[in-house]
Design a protein around this motif. Structure first.
Motif, mmCIF file in Angstrom:
data_model
loop_
_atom_site.group_PDB
_atom_site.id
_atom_site.type_symbol
_atom_site.label_atom_id
_atom_site.label_comp_id
_atom_site.label_asym_id
_atom_site.label_seq_id
_atom_site.Cartn_x
_atom_site.Cartn_y
_atom_site.Cartn_z
ATOM 1 N N GLN A 4 56.531 -21.646 8.358
ATOM 2 C CA GLN A 4 55.608 -21.112 9.356
ATOM 3 C C GLN A 4 54.819 -22.275 9.937
ATOM 4 O O GLN A 4 54.022 -22.902 9.239
ATOM 5 C CB GLN A 4 54.652 -20.103 8.717
ATOM 6 N N ALA A 5 55.055 -22.556 11.208
ATOM 7 C CA ALA A 5 54.347 -23.628 11.898
ATOM 8 C C ALA A 5 53.130 -23.058 12.620
ATOM 9 O O ALA A 5 53.188 -21.948 13.161
ATOM 10 C CB ALA A 5 55.269 -24.320 12.886
ATOM 11 N N SER A 6 52.070 -23.821 12.639
ATOM 12 C CA SER A 6 50.850 -23.391 13.325
ATOM 13 C C SER A 6 50.032 -24.608 13.722
ATOM 14 O O SER A 6 50.347 -25.737 13.341
ATOM 15 C CB SER A 6 50.023 -22.475 12.420
ATOM 16 N N GLY A 8 49.146 -25.367 17.024
ATOM 17 C CA GLY A 8 49.291 -25.749 18.416
ATOM 18 C C GLY A 8 48.155 -25.214 19.272
ATOM 19 O O GLY A 8 47.343 -24.402 18.834
ATOM 20 N N LEU A 19 49.113 -30.178 13.371
ATOM 21 C CA LEU A 19 49.998 -29.049 13.125
ATOM 22 C C LEU A 19 50.242 -28.903 11.633
ATOM 23 O O LEU A 19 50.261 -29.897 10.902
ATOM 24 C CB LEU A 19 51.332 -29.246 13.849
ATOM 25 N N CYS A 21 52.784 -26.888 8.680
ATOM 26 C CA CYS A 21 54.025 -26.184 8.380
ATOM 27 C C CYS A 21 53.900 -25.710 6.936
ATOM 28 O O CYS A 21 53.907 -26.539 6.020
ATOM 29 C CB CYS A 21 55.223 -27.095 8.563
ATOM 30 N N VAL A 92 57.166 -27.160 22.576
ATOM 31 C CA VAL A 92 57.106 -26.325 21.382
ATOM 32 C C VAL A 92 57.530 -27.198 20.212
ATOM 33 O O VAL A 92 58.585 -27.848 20.273
ATOM 34 C CB VAL A 92 58.015 -25.093 21.503
ATOM 35 N N TYR A 94 58.578 -27.601 16.274
ATOM 36 C CA TYR A 94 59.209 -26.865 15.195
ATOM 37 C C TYR A 94 59.234 -27.711 13.928
ATOM 38 O O TYR A 94 59.501 -28.915 13.994
ATOM 39 C CB TYR A 94 60.648 -26.531 15.550
ATOM 40 N N THR A 119 55.439 -23.820 17.370
ATOM 41 C CA THR A 119 54.062 -23.684 17.845
ATOM 42 C C THR A 119 53.907 -24.522 19.110
ATOM 43 O O THR A 119 54.392 -25.651 19.182
ATOM 44 C CB THR A 119 53.052 -24.108 16.753
#
Length: 125
Positions: A4-6, A8, A19, A21, A92, A94, A119
C-alpha cells in the motif's frame, strides 16, 4: 505480500514529499522493494530500490542525491524521501516487491512480482 503506497500530493517545485509503502504479511523482510513512477503518456520508469536487508540500494542516475530510500522491516515499511522536487517528477509512484532470492538490483518492472496501487505526486512550477 500486499503493498500500500501513500504520501503523494501536490507540492511546489523545490519542495519535499515522503512516500510510504506499507506491506501486509509477516514476510516483508523476504523482499527487495523498488519504487517506480509513471507520468501521463510515458512508460513506467525505475526510481530506486532497496535490498531486503536494507544494506544495498540502487538509484536512477538522474535522481540520486534528491531521492532517498529507506526501510524498517519491523514496521513493514519502505519510505521514499523526495527533495528538491521538479515539475518533471510529476507521476504516479508505485512500490513493488521482488523476492529476496531474485535479482538485485533490478530496474526491470517485470522482475517485481507484487505491486502497490500507486500514489500521485504532482509538482507545480
Amino acid at each position: 505480500v500486499q503493498l500500500q503506497a501513500s504520501g503523494g500530493g501536490l507540492v511546489q517545485a523545490g519542495g519535499s514529499l515522503r512516500l510510504s509503502c506499507v506491506a501486509s504479511g509477516r514476510t516483508f523482510s523476504s523482499y527487495n522493494i523498488g519504487w517506480f513512477r509513471q507520468a501521463p503518456g510515458k512508460e513506467r520508469e525505475f526510481v530506486t530500490a532497496i535490498a531486503w536487508s536494507g544494506g544495498s540500494t540502487d538509484y536512477a542516475g538522474s535522481l540520486k542525491g534528491r531521492f532517498t530510500i529507506a526501510r524498517d522491516n519491523a514496521k513493514n515499511t519502505v519510505w521514499l524521501q523526495m527533495n528538491s522536487l521538479k515539475p518533471e517528477d510529476t507521476a504516479v509512484y508505485y512500490c513493488a516487491a521482488n523476492p529476496r532470492g531474485g535479482i538485485f538490483p533490478t530496474r526491470t518492472p517485470a522482475t517485481y512480482a507484487f505491486w502497490g496501487q500507486g500514489t500521485l505526486v504532482t509538482v507545480s512550477s
